[in-house]
Scaffold this active site. Structure first.
Site, short mmCIF file in Angstrom:
data_model
loop_
_atom_site.label_atom_id
_atom_site.label_comp_id
_atom_site.label_asym_id
_atom_site.label_seq_id
_atom_site.Cartn_x
_atom_site.Cartn_y
_atom_site.Cartn_z
N GLY A 107 50.82 -7.87 94.65
CA GLY A 107 49.64 -8.38 93.95
C GLY A 107 48.69 -9.15 94.85
CB THR A 108 48.38 -9.41 98.57
OG1 THR A 108 49.73 -9.84 98.80
CG2 THR A 108 47.46 -10.10 99.55
N PRO A 139 38.30 -19.19 100.25
CG PRO A 139 37.59 -16.97 100.02
CD PRO A 139 37.35 -18.20 100.82
CG ASN A 140 42.52 -16.86 102.70
OD1 ASN A 140 41.40 -16.34 102.70
ND2 ASN A 140 43.63 -16.15 102.57
CG ASP A 141 41.16 -22.32 105.19
OD1 ASP A 141 42.27 -21.83 105.49
OD2 ASP A 141 40.15 -22.19 105.92
CB THR A 196 74.73 7.10 54.22
OG1 THR A 196 75.54 7.84 53.31
CG2 THR A 196 74.69 5.64 53.78
CG HIS A 197 75.42 10.82 57.11
ND1 HIS A 197 75.79 11.05 58.42
CD2 HIS A 197 76.31 9.91 56.62
CE1 HIS A 197 76.85 10.33 58.70
NE2 HIS A 197 77.19 9.62 57.64
CB SER A 327 45.13 18.09 55.70
OG SER A 327 45.02 19.46 56.07
CB SER A 328 41.02 19.54 59.25
OG SER A 328 42.01 20.43 59.76
CE LYS A 333 50.11 17.38 54.30
NZ LYS A 333 50.36 16.27 55.23
CG ASN A 335 49.05 13.25 56.56
OD1 ASN A 335 49.60 13.86 55.65
ND2 ASN A 335 48.26 13.85 57.44
#
Length: 474
Positions: A107-108, A139-141, A196-197, A327-328, A333, A335
Site C-alpha cells: 500500500g506504499t 510528504p515524507n518528513d 425437512t429435505h 418478466s418481459s 409475473k 419475482n
C-alpha cells in the site's frame, strides 16, 4: 496555466495534472497500475486521513514536528497539516486518490498518495505555494513522520473495516432481526406444515419458523461484533519491520488512543509489532465472520423465497411485496427480487473469503504481507455488500411480507406427517403403514383413522391435534 506541471521525486521528473494535490509518486503509481480502474474504497481513504491526522496530532504533542531536522514546522503549518488530514478523513478530497486497488502490496503507493495530498493541501492552507519546488510541509518528513507504509496502511485497513462494521453492518443486522421478531410475534397463532429435505414434516407455528430466522440474525450480529473486535489491535508504531525505527517509543500507543477516542472503538497498540507487521491474520479472522454472516443471510433469503413461491402453484405461505414486474414475456409475473439480490451479494462475499484466505496464507513472507490492498478491497466490499443488501432486503421485503393463513392451514390437514402423532399410541411401523395407505388412497390421516377405527375417537383426535405437535409433551 497549462494542463500539466512537472514535479520531481528521488527517481527524477514526472508530469502530472496541474491542479492535482497529489504528486510525483502518486502519478508514477497511476501510470504503473492501469489494472482495474477501481480506486481504493472511500472508507479506506477516509481512514488513511484519520490515521494521518492522529499521527500529526501525536507528533505535535511530542514536539517532533517543531523539531523536524530538515524543516521545523511552525504552529500555523502544524495546524494546516492537521486540517488537511481532516479534509481527507471527512471525504472532501476523495477525487485526489486515483491509485488503483491493484498496486504495490504494502500500500506504499496509497500511503504516499495520502502524504502528498495532505502536504500540498496543508501548504495551501498555510498560505504557501503548493507548486513550489521546495515543500515547506514535506510528504515524507512531516506527514509521514515516525511512520512507514508497512504500519500505516494495515492500521488504516483495520480502522476502516472496524468502523464500517460498527456503523453499517451491525445496525443493518439488528434492524433485520427486529423485523423478524415483529413478524414472529404477529404470526404465533398461525399453524403451518414443517419441511425437512423440502418434504412435508410435522407442524409448527409460522411464528416459530420466523422466530428461528430472527435468532439467526441475532447470531449474525454477534459474529459481526466478533469480526470488528478482531481488528482492534493496530500495527501503528512498528514502522518498517516491527522494530519501531525512526519513531518515538510512545507514538503507537498514543496514536491508538487518539483513534479510539475519535471512533468510539477500543483500538490498542499491537501486543507484538513483529506479528502485526508480518501477517494479516486479523483480517482473515474478521472476514471469516463475514463469511458466516453471508452463509446465514443466503439461507434466510432463500427460505423467504421458497415460502413465498407461487402465488397459486407453490407454497405461498407468505405473500412477498411486489417490487417490480418479473418478466418481459409473462404478464403479471412478480419475482422474489429482494431475496435474489441478497443471495447474490452473499455469494460474492463467500467468494471474497477465498481471496482473503489465499492472501493471508500465501501473501506474508518474513516481516510483511504484500497482499494488503486487495485484502482491504475485499473486506470492505464484503462489509458494504452485507450492509446494503441486508438493509434493502429488510425494508423492501421483510417489512412488507404478509402471512397467507389459508394456505398454511390447508397444507397442515393434508400432510402425511400428522401420522407422527400416532407413534406413542400404535408405534412407528403401524403409523408408517397408515401414512402409506393415506398416500395411496388420497385420504387424509384423520379420515383414515376414523374409517379404520385405528384409535378411539377421543384418543386419535388428541394424537392428531396439530397444535399439540408444536411443543414437547410431558
Amino acid at each position: 496555466m497549462t494542463d500539466f506541471r512537472i514535479e520531481r521525486d528521488t527517481m527524477g521528473e514526472v508530469r502530472l495534472p496541474a491542479k492535482a494535490y497529489y504528486g510525483a509518486q502518486t502519478q508514477r503509481a497511476v501510470e504503473n497500475f492501469p489494472i482495474s480502474g477501481r480506486a481504493l474504497p472511500a472508507e479506506l481513504i477516509h481512514a488513511l486521513g484519520l490515521v494521518k491526522w492522529a499521527a500529526a496530532a501525536v507528533n505535535r504533542d511530542l514536539g517532533r514536528l517543531a523539531a523536524s531536522p530538515k524543516s521545523p514546522l511552525g504552529d500555523r503549518q502544524v495546524e494546516a497539516l492537521l486540517a488537511a488530514a481532516r479534509e481527507v478523513a471527512d471525504g472532501r478530497l476523495d477525487g485526489q486518490f486515483p491509485v488503483d486497488v491493484f498496486q504495490t502490496g504494502s500500500g506504499t503507493s496509497s500511503n504516499m498518495n495520502a502524504n502528498e495530498v495532505i502536504a500540498n493541501r496543508a501548504i495551501e492552507l498555510a498560505g504557501g505555494d503548493r507548486f513550489g519546488a521546495e515543500k515547506s510541509i514535506h510528504p515524507n518528513d512531516h506527514v509521514n513522520l515516525g511512520q512507514s507504509s508497512n504500519d500505516v496502511f494495515p492500521t488504516a485497513i483495520h480502522v476502516a473495516a472496524a468502523r464500517t462494521i460498527e456503523r453499517r453492518l451491525i445496525p443493518a443486522l439488528k434492524r433485520c432481526e427486529e423485523v423478524f421478531l415483529e413478524k414472529a410475534a404477529a404470526w404465533r397463532d398461525i399453524l403451518k406444515i414443517g419441511r425437512t429435505h423440502l418434504n412435508d414434516a410435522t407442524p409448527l407455528a409460522l411464528g416459530q419458523e420466523i422466530g428461528g430466522f430472527a435468532r439467526q440474525l441475532h447470531r449474525s450480529g454477534d459474529q459481526a461484533g466478533t469480526g470488528r473486535d478482531a481488528l482492534l489491535e493496530l500495527p501503528i508504531g512498528g514502522t518498517a519491520v516491527g522494530t519501531g525505527i525512526n519513531t518515538h517509543r510512545e507514538f503507537g500507543r498514543r496514536v491508538c488512543k487518539v483513534l479510539a477516542k475519535e471512533t468510539g472503538l477500543a483500538f490498542v497498540e499491537a501486543v507484538d509489532h513483529f506479528e502485526a507487521s508480518a501477517q494479516r491474520d486479523a483480517l482473515v479472522a474478521c472476514h471469516g465472520r463475514l463469511r458466516s454472516i453471508a452463509a446465514t443471510l443466503f439461507g434466510v433469503a432463500n427460505n423467504i423465497r421458497w415460502l413465498g413461491c407461487g402465488p397459486r402453484c407453490g407454497f405461498a405461505e407468505i405473500k412477498l411485496p411486489a417490487r417490480q414486474p418479473g418478466s418481459s414475456i409473462m404478464p403479471g409475473k412478480v419475482n422474489p427480487v429482494m431475496s435474489e439480490a441478497m443471495m447474490q451479494a452473499a455469494a460474492r462475499v463467500l467468494g471474497n473469503d477465498q481471496t482473503i484466505a489465499i492472501c493471508g496464507a500465501a501473501g506474508g513472507q518474513f516481516q510483511l504481507n504484500v497482499m494488503m490492498p486487495v485484502m482491504a478491497d475485499a473486506v470492505l466490499e464484503s462489509v458494504s455488500l452485507l450492509s446494503g443488501a441486508t438493509s434493502a432486503f429488510t425494508e423492501h421485503c421483510l417489512a412488507g411480507i404478509e402471512a397467507n393463513r389459508e394456505a398454511c392451514q390447508a397444507a397442515v390437514e393434508k400432510s402425511l406427517a400428522l401420522a407422527t402423532g400416532l407413534n406413542p399410541q400404535i408405534g412407528y411401523e403401524r403409523a408408517a403403514a397408515v401414512a402409506k395407505e393415506a398416500f395411496d388412497t388420497g385420504k387424509t390421516i384423520r379420515e383414515l383413522c376414523r374409517e379404520k377405527k385405528i384409535l378411539p375417537d377421543d384418543q386419535f383426535e388428541e394424537a392428531l391435534d396439530p397444535w399439540r405437535m408444536t411443543r414437547p409433551q410431558s
